[in-house]
Design a protein around this motif. Structure first.
Motif, mmCIF file in Angstrom:
data_model
loop_
_atom_site.group_PDB
_atom_site.id
_atom_site.type_symbol
_atom_site.label_atom_id
_atom_site.label_comp_id
_atom_site.label_asym_id
_atom_site.label_seq_id
_atom_site.Cartn_x
_atom_site.Cartn_y
_atom_site.Cartn_z
ATOM 1 N N THR A 153 43.434 -17.133 18.255
ATOM 2 C CA THR A 153 42.433 -16.077 18.150
ATOM 3 C C THR A 153 43.090 -14.817 17.603
ATOM 4 O O THR A 153 44.276 -14.806 17.301
ATOM 5 N N GLY A 154 42.315 -13.793 17.467
ATOM 6 C CA GLY A 154 42.855 -12.511 17.005
ATOM 7 C C GLY A 154 43.143 -12.531 15.519
ATOM 8 O O GLY A 154 42.391 -13.095 14.723
ATOM 9 N N GLU A 155 44.263 -11.929 15.152
ATOM 10 C CA GLU A 155 44.593 -11.781 13.730
ATOM 11 C C GLU A 155 44.916 -13.113 13.051
ATOM 12 O O GLU A 155 44.811 -13.230 11.839
ATOM 13 N N ARG A 156 45.301 -14.115 13.805
ATOM 14 C CA ARG A 156 45.633 -15.422 13.236
ATOM 15 C C ARG A 156 44.390 -16.297 13.026
ATOM 16 O O ARG A 156 44.443 -17.298 12.333
ATOM 17 N N PHE A 157 43.280 -15.907 13.623
ATOM 18 C CA PHE A 157 42.075 -16.723 13.603
ATOM 19 C C PHE A 157 41.635 -17.058 12.181
ATOM 20 O O PHE A 157 41.366 -18.208 11.862
ATOM 21 N N GLU A 158 41.549 -16.063 11.319
ATOM 22 C CA GLU A 158 41.000 -16.254 9.973
ATOM 23 C C GLU A 158 41.817 -17.270 9.168
ATOM 24 O O GLU A 158 41.256 -18.129 8.484
ATOM 25 N N MET A 159 43.146 -17.175 9.250
ATOM 26 C CA MET A 159 44.004 -18.092 8.497
ATOM 27 C C MET A 159 43.780 -19.539 8.956
ATOM 28 O O MET A 159 43.641 -20.449 8.135
ATOM 29 N N PHE A 160 43.711 -19.751 10.256
ATOM 30 C CA PHE A 160 43.547 -21.099 10.774
ATOM 31 C C PHE A 160 42.101 -21.591 10.614
ATOM 32 O O PHE A 160 41.870 -22.787 10.464
ATOM 33 N N TYR A 161 41.147 -20.674 10.626
ATOM 34 C CA TYR A 161 39.766 -21.051 10.357
ATOM 35 C C TYR A 161 39.665 -21.600 8.934
ATOM 36 O O TYR A 161 39.009 -22.617 8.700
ATOM 37 N N GLN A 162 40.333 -20.933 7.997
ATOM 38 C CA GLN A 162 40.347 -21.413 6.611
ATOM 39 C C GLN A 162 40.977 -22.799 6.514
ATOM 40 O O GLN A 162 40.518 -23.658 5.764
ATOM 41 N N ALA A 163 42.044 -23.021 7.272
ATOM 42 C CA ALA A 163 42.693 -24.340 7.279
ATOM 43 C C ALA A 163 41.715 -25.404 7.787
ATOM 44 O O ALA A 163 41.663 -26.518 7.260
ATOM 45 N N GLY A 164 40.925 -25.061 8.809
ATOM 46 C CA GLY A 164 39.912 -25.984 9.309
ATOM 47 C C GLY A 164 38.828 -26.258 8.276
ATOM 48 O O GLY A 164 38.390 -27.394 8.113
ATOM 49 N N LEU A 165 38.418 -25.213 7.560
ATOM 50 C CA LEU A 165 37.417 -25.389 6.500
ATOM 51 C C LEU A 165 37.947 -26.267 5.371
ATOM 52 O O LEU A 165 37.213 -27.097 4.830
#
Length: 164
Positions: free
Chosen positions: A27-39
């Motif tokens: 969560t937090g600042e790392r969320f977006e990067m890992f969300y993109q990896a999931g996408l």
């Protein structure tokens, strides 16, 4: 699933991606990067899905989890390769001009370039450039061959040339 546009599939599987990230504590600042990896994992599942080989949700689940885990591994490997920057290194770099022809760089610029290098490559920069040690002395200090030290130099030069 291939008959649906990816944007619609992404909306349908958004809760799954977010739940995976929450379970892993990303969560937090790392969320977006890992969300993109999931996408990206979801997109791979969507683009390669074959109805004769199974259900889409199970493939999507596998690819989403795999994409997130791959990104976690990459992040871990990056952290292992990068030597932590200590203030003494900055001061050492800033206190010496290299061959009196290269101007001193700002701390941020130095950190930017050094974090792109492995620990061994950073060691070469600090010892050879900052401390102005000969390669023979560096090899003796770290118990490696002179050829190994020269290979560090070659890798540093190659990497830094690509960053220009």
């Amino acid at each position: 699933m291939r008959d649906l546009p990816f944007e619609k599939v992404a909306k349908m599987f958004d809760p799954l991606i977010k739940s995976r990230l929450k379970v892993l504590g990303l969560t937090g600042e790392r969320f977006e990067m890992f969300y993109q990896a999931g996408l990206i994992g979801l997109w791979k599942a969507w683009s390669e899905f074959d109805e004769t080989k199974g259900s889409f949700p199970s493939l999507a689940n596998l690819r989403i989890s795999g994409g997130i885990m791959d990104e976690l591994r990459k992040e871990s490997n990056r952290e292992k390769r990068i030597m932590p920057m200590v203030p003494e290194i900055y001061e050492n770099i800033l206190s010496k001009a290299v061959y009196d022809t290269i101007p001193l760089l700002e701390k941020e610029a130095i950190a930017y370039y050094l974090e792109k290098l492995t620990k061994l490559e950073q060691r070469w920069v600090v010892e050879r450039i900052c401390n102005q040690k000969r390669e023979v002395d560096i090899a003796a200090e770290y118990g490696v061959s002179v050829g190994a030290v020269k290979s560090w130099r070659k890798r540093v030069v190659k990497k830094l040339r690509t960053l220009r």
